[in-house]
Motif scaffolding. Structure first.
Motif, PDB file in Angstrom:
ATOM      1  N   PRO A  87       0.801  -1.226   0.000  1.00 36.49           N
ATOM      2  CA  PRO A  87       0.000   0.000   0.000  1.00 36.49           C
ATOM      3  C   PRO A  87       0.832   1.273   0.000  1.00 36.49           C
ATOM      4  O   PRO A  87       0.325   2.348  -0.275  1.00 36.49           O
ATOM      5  CB  PRO A  87      -0.808  -0.098   1.294  1.00 36.49           C
ATOM      6  N   GLY A  88       2.145   1.163   0.300  1.00 40.84           N
ATOM      7  CA  GLY A  88       2.960   2.361   0.468  1.00 40.84           C
ATOM      8  C   GLY A  88       2.682   3.001   1.818  1.00 40.84           C
ATOM      9  O   GLY A  88       2.184   2.361   2.751  1.00 40.84           O
ATOM     10  N   ALA A  89       2.980   4.293   1.910  1.00 38.29           N
ATOM     11  CA  ALA A  89       2.707   5.014   3.160  1.00 38.29           C
ATOM     12  C   ALA A  89       1.197   5.134   3.369  1.00 38.29           C
ATOM     13  O   ALA A  89       0.433   5.214   2.408  1.00 38.29           O
ATOM     14  CB  ALA A  89       3.350   6.391   3.113  1.00 38.29           C
ATOM     15  N   ILE A  90       0.787   5.150   4.628  1.00 40.63           N
ATOM     16  CA  ILE A  90      -0.643   5.240   4.963  1.00 40.63           C
ATOM     17  C   ILE A  90      -0.868   6.481   5.816  1.00 40.63           C
ATOM     18  O   ILE A  90      -0.193   6.683   6.829  1.00 40.63           O
ATOM     19  CB  ILE A  90      -1.116   3.983   5.706  1.00 40.63           C
ATOM     20  N   LYS A 114      -5.810   9.398   7.902  1.00 40.94           N
ATOM     21  CA  LYS A 114      -7.203   9.115   7.535  1.00 40.94           C
ATOM     22  C   LYS A 114      -7.300   7.860   6.669  1.00 40.94           C
ATOM     23  O   LYS A 114      -8.237   7.710   5.889  1.00 40.94           O
ATOM     24  CB  LYS A 114      -7.802  10.315   6.793  1.00 40.94           C
ATOM     25  N   ARG A 115      -6.290   6.963   6.803  1.00 40.01           N
ATOM     26  CA  ARG A 115      -6.254   5.700   6.068  1.00 40.01           C
ATOM     27  C   ARG A 115      -6.187   5.919   4.558  1.00 40.01           C
ATOM     28  O   ARG A 115      -6.740   5.142   3.769  1.00 40.01           O
ATOM     29  CB  ARG A 115      -7.447   4.805   6.419  1.00 40.01           C
ATOM     30  N   THR A 116      -5.519   6.985   4.144  1.00 39.93           N
ATOM     31  CA  THR A 116      -5.278   7.219   2.728  1.00 39.93           C
ATOM     32  C   THR A 116      -4.070   6.394   2.301  1.00 39.93           C
ATOM     33  O   THR A 116      -3.013   6.482   2.930  1.00 39.93           O
ATOM     34  CB  THR A 116      -4.989   8.708   2.458  1.00 39.93           C
ATOM     35  N   TYR A 117      -4.217   5.601   1.253  1.00 41.70           N
ATOM     36  CA  TYR A 117      -3.131   4.750   0.785  1.00 41.70           C
ATOM     37  C   TYR A 117      -2.320   5.459  -0.295  1.00 41.70           C
ATOM     38  O   TYR A 117      -2.882   5.983  -1.264  1.00 41.70           O
ATOM     39  CB  TYR A 117      -3.672   3.433   0.227  1.00 41.70           C
ATOM     40  N   GLU A 118      -1.008   5.434  -0.120  1.00 41.63           N
ATOM     41  CA  GLU A 118      -0.118   6.060  -1.104  1.00 41.63           C
ATOM     42  C   GLU A 118      -0.329   5.471  -2.501  1.00 41.63           C
ATOM     43  O   GLU A 118      -0.285   6.191  -3.495  1.00 41.63           O
ATOM     44  CB  GLU A 118       1.344   5.866  -0.672  1.00 41.63           C
ATOM     45  N   VAL A 145       9.854   8.708 -14.805  1.00 42.73           N
ATOM     46  CA  VAL A 145       9.526   9.471 -13.601  1.00 42.73           C
ATOM     47  C   VAL A 145       8.663   8.582 -12.702  1.00 42.73           C
ATOM     48  O   VAL A 145       7.652   8.034 -13.147  1.00 42.73           O
ATOM     49  CB  VAL A 145       8.811  10.799 -13.935  1.00 42.73           C
ATOM     50  N   SER A 146       9.100   8.394 -11.476  1.00 39.96           N
ATOM     51  CA  SER A 146       8.370   7.575 -10.507  1.00 39.96           C
ATOM     52  C   SER A 146       7.649   8.499  -9.529  1.00 39.96           C
ATOM     53  O   SER A 146       8.258   9.383  -8.928  1.00 39.96           O
ATOM     54  CB  SER A 146       9.346   6.662  -9.752  1.00 39.96           C
ATOM     55  N   ILE A 147       6.339   8.298  -9.391  1.00 37.40           N
ATOM     56  CA  ILE A 147       5.505   9.158  -8.555  1.00 37.40           C
ATOM     57  C   ILE A 147       5.261   8.489  -7.199  1.00 37.40           C
ATOM     58  O   ILE A 147       4.844   7.335  -7.124  1.00 37.40           O
ATOM     59  CB  ILE A 147       4.146   9.450  -9.223  1.00 37.40           C
ATOM     60  N   HIS A 148       5.519   9.237  -6.122  1.00 37.68           N
ATOM     61  CA  HIS A 148       5.306   8.728  -4.764  1.00 37.68           C
ATOM     62  C   HIS A 148       4.662   9.812  -3.892  1.00 37.68           C
ATOM     63  O   HIS A 148       4.545  10.963  -4.304  1.00 37.68           O
ATOM     64  CB  HIS A 148       6.633   8.294  -4.138  1.00 37.68           C
ATOM     65  N   ALA A 149       4.250   9.418  -2.704  1.00 37.17           N
ATOM     66  CA  ALA A 149       3.771  10.361  -1.687  1.00 37.17           C
ATOM     67  C   ALA A 149       4.468   9.981  -0.397  1.00 37.17           C
ATOM     68  O   ALA A 149       4.304   8.856   0.096  1.00 37.17           O
ATOM     69  CB  ALA A 149       2.252  10.291  -1.532  1.00 37.17           C
ATOM     70  N   ASP A 150       5.268  10.875   0.110  1.00 41.68           N
ATOM     71  CA  ASP A 150       6.171  10.585   1.224  1.00 41.68           C
ATOM     72  C   ASP A 150       5.432  10.189   2.501  1.00 41.68           C
ATOM     73  O   ASP A 150       4.294  10.577   2.727  1.00 41.68           O
ATOM     74  CB  ASP A 150       7.028  11.815   1.525  1.00 41.68           C
ATOM     75  N   GLY A 151       6.096   9.415   3.321  1.00 37.72           N
ATOM     76  CA  GLY A 151       5.591   9.081   4.647  1.00 37.72           C
ATOM     77  C   GLY A 151       6.726   9.153   5.645  1.00 37.72           C
ATOM     78  O   GLY A 151       7.889   8.935   5.293  1.00 37.72           O
ATOM     79  N   PHE A 152       6.414   9.472   6.887  1.00 32.80           N
ATOM     80  CA  PHE A 152       7.456   9.547   7.907  1.00 32.80           C
ATOM     81  C   PHE A 152       6.879   9.109   9.238  1.00 32.80           C
ATOM     82  O   PHE A 152       5.672   8.911   9.387  1.00 32.80           O
ATOM     83  CB  PHE A 152       8.033  10.968   7.987  1.00 32.80           C
ATOM     84  N   THR A 153       7.761   8.968  10.217  1.00 31.95           N
ATOM     85  CA  THR A 153       7.347   8.474  11.530  1.00 31.95           C
ATOM     86  C   THR A 153       6.591   9.514  12.347  1.00 31.95           C
ATOM     87  O   THR A 153       5.964   9.181  13.349  1.00 31.95           O
ATOM     88  CB  THR A 153       8.579   8.005  12.325  1.00 31.95           C
ATOM     89  N   LEU A 175      13.293   6.698   3.353  1.00 36.48           N
ATOM     90  CA  LEU A 175      12.801   6.371   2.018  1.00 36.48           C
ATOM     91  C   LEU A 175      13.458   5.095   1.502  1.00 36.48           C
ATOM     92  O   LEU A 175      12.784   4.223   0.933  1.00 36.48           O
ATOM     93  CB  LEU A 175      13.082   7.545   1.069  1.00 36.48           C
ATOM     94  N   GLU A 176      14.764   4.959   1.694  1.00 39.85           N
ATOM     95  CA  GLU A 176      15.468   3.757   1.256  1.00 39.85           C
ATOM     96  C   GLU A 176      14.975   2.524   2.016  1.00 39.85           C
ATOM     97  O   GLU A 176      14.743   1.466   1.417  1.00 39.85           O
ATOM     98  CB  GLU A 176      16.978   3.935   1.461  1.00 39.85           C
ATOM     99  N   ASP A 177      14.790   2.652   3.329  1.00 41.37           N
ATOM    100  CA  ASP A 177      14.284   1.536   4.132  1.00 41.37           C
ATOM    101  C   ASP A 177      12.864   1.170   3.708  1.00 41.37           C
ATOM    102  O   ASP A 177      12.496  -0.013   3.669  1.00 41.37           O
ATOM    103  CB  ASP A 177      14.308   1.894   5.621  1.00 41.37           C
ATOM    104  N   HIS A 178      12.079   2.194   3.395  1.00 48.18           N
ATOM    105  CA  HIS A 178      10.692   1.984   2.972  1.00 48.18           C
ATOM    106  C   HIS A 178      10.656   1.231   1.648  1.00 48.18           C
ATOM    107  O   HIS A 178       9.824   0.349   1.438  1.00 48.18           O
ATOM    108  CB  HIS A 178       9.997   3.337   2.834  1.00 48.18           C
ATOM    109  N   GLU A 179      11.601   1.564   0.741  1.00 46.99           N
ATOM    110  CA  GLU A 179      11.656   0.866  -0.540  1.00 46.99           C
ATOM    111  C   GLU A 179      12.040  -0.595  -0.341  1.00 46.99           C
ATOM    112  O   GLU A 179      11.497  -1.492  -0.970  1.00 46.99           O
ATOM    113  CB  GLU A 179      12.644   1.541  -1.485  1.00 46.99           C
TER     114      GLU A 179
END
Length: 451
Positions: free
Chosen positions: A177-180, A183-187, A238-246, A271-275
């Motif tokens: 799902p990527g970052a969440i 409001k439970r929005t999935y990346e 081009v790779s599209i993402h939406a960042d997430g953090f702790t 970001l590297e760990d997330h990948e």
């Protein structure tokens, strides 16, 4: 008293044996079933209460895949599992070969060579069993489309007016799902929405053509994303993402280019760990060769290709950042560096765009809106167009339209005549050639500005 003690020992021993037997026969009940369909593959995922012990075999006439799970039962309603694609016709139970086991039958529209593997708990997932079913019909269709793209590109190259092909990679997908957001929005949903908008905008531009790495909600192995771009003859990715953090504090868009070293910033390391976690979440059953090990690449040229790719990517990244800064806040004003698989292709310049932090309350709300998604997509496309207009690739329609043109003045020609011929202005001609008057001389070489 002694008899009572012996009885207690026997009861304790019996209870211990019972518990040991229970552990040995621990069940792996199926609590959920999901089906993901991609153009050339269908994936079925079983959520399990424990590590599975399984076997499988194929049957034909009609085509079926039979999966046997030891010490298991189905807790999910198979009739309510939504199927996608044309490969899987039905998923149903059948009589198991042993009492206490569970047999699952997958009815198929064609014979397949499945890959079945277990995944250990990771992220929000517990034990999973993954069934990958390659779709021969879908693969053949994709191959035909790629051959058509290759043929069209070759023909356009000979004519000197081919399109510049931009591959757009929507990050994550399917089991990943990527970052969440809060409001439970999935990346994975945000990235696909922005990618499709960018595809539409690119295809509206004469001389550019967009291809999507994934077109729906399914998982694509990280290394395979660059391979798909290459097979589609992409000039840029081009790779599209939406960042997430702790934490919810970080905000702003950013653009990333490849680094041969570990990222320096805390967000970069995250970001590297997330990948790295993406492949674990998505589930990888086969060993994919790294991009650098592709057999068709000429190793003598890799250093040269990598220099070109990295320089081009950095130039585009700066232009995209400039455009993003006009429509949203920026996390960093310069391109950042990280060692990410999707950026490592030596022959395709690649950037990764983080549209904002989905873990930031305000940006999560923005990223869910169509208007903000459109603004992000327009900024990305504007940045790419600005680069290739300034440095069009040889043999492309962009080179014809935006490349430097020269004209040698002949008898009877004037600035106004040349301006009309080349669809430009007298003022533009004078500025491009640093002329202080309207007088021309025969044999004078003029630079023709882009219209």
């Amino acid at each position: 008293m002694l008899g009572s003690f012996k009885l207690s020992r026997w009861i304790g021993l019996g209870l211990g044996l019972y518990l040991l037997c229970g552990l040995a026969m621990a069940s792996s009940d199926v609590s959920g079933v999901r089906v993901w369909s991609s153009p050339d593959n269908t994936r079925i995922v079983l959520d399990l209460s424990g590590a599975p012990k399984f076997s499988h075999f194929n049957l034909n006439k009609p085509n079926r895949l039979v999966l046997d799970l030891s010490s298991s039962k189905m807790l999910s309603d198979l009739s309510k599992v939504p199927l996608s694609g044309d490969l899987v016709k039905k998923i149903r139970p059948s009589t198991p070969k042993a009492k206490g086991d569970y047999r699952l039958v997958i009815e198929l529209s064609q014979a397949v060579n499945p890959t079945v593997f277990a995944l250990k708990p990771t992220g929000n997932y517990g034990h999973r069993l993954v069934i990958d079913l390659p779709d021969k019909a879908g693969s053949a269709q994709i191959k035909k489309q790629q051959q058509q793209i290759s043929k069209a590109k070759t023909q356009q190259q000979l004519a000197g007016n081919r399109d510049i092909i931009i591959a757009i990679d929507a990050g994550h997908g399917g089991e990943d799902p990527g970052a969440i957001g809060n409001k439970r929005t999935y990346e994975k949903h945000i990235t696909l929405a922005i990618a499709k908008r960018a595809q539409r905008l690119i295809n509206q531009e004469p001389g550019l053509k967009a291809v999507l790495i994934r077109e729906g909600d399914y998982f694509v192995n990280l290394n395979k994303r660059s391979q798909i771009a290459r097979k589609n003859k992409a000039d840029f990715l081009v790779s599209i993402h939406a960042d997430g953090f702790t934490s919810s504090q970080p905000k702003g868009a950013s653009v990333w280019v490849v680094s041969t070293r570990r990222a320096k910033s805390e967000v970069g390391r995250h970001l590297e760990d997330h990948e790295a976690e993406s492949d674990l979440l998505g589930g990888v059953g086969e060993v994919m060769g790294s991009v650098e090990n592709d057999a068709h690449l000429n190793f003598a040229l890799i250093d040269m290709q990598m220099d070109y790719s990295m320089n081009t990517a950095y130039e585009v990244a700066k232009k995209v950042l400039s455009e993003l800064g006009k429509v949203t806040s920026l996390h960093k004003k310069r391109p950042e560096h990280a060692s990410l698989a999707v950026l490592k292709s030596p022959d395709i310049p690649s950037i990764l765009v983080e549209a904002g932090f989905i873990t930031n309350h305000k940006e999560e709300k923005l990223l869910k809106t169509g208007n903000h998604q459109e603004r992000i997509a327009k900024a990305v496309v504007k940045g790419i167009k600005a680069h290739y207009r300034a440095k069009p690739l040889a043999g492309t329609l962009y080179a014809q339209t935006y490349g430097v043109r020269k004209h040698t003045v002949r008898k009877g020609e004037s600035l106004s005549v040349l301006a009309a011929r080349y669809n430009t202005s007298v003022a533009g001609l004078k500025k491009a050639n640093k002329l202080t008057s309207n007088t021309l001389r025969i044999g004078q070489v003029l630079t023709i500005p882009n219209s």
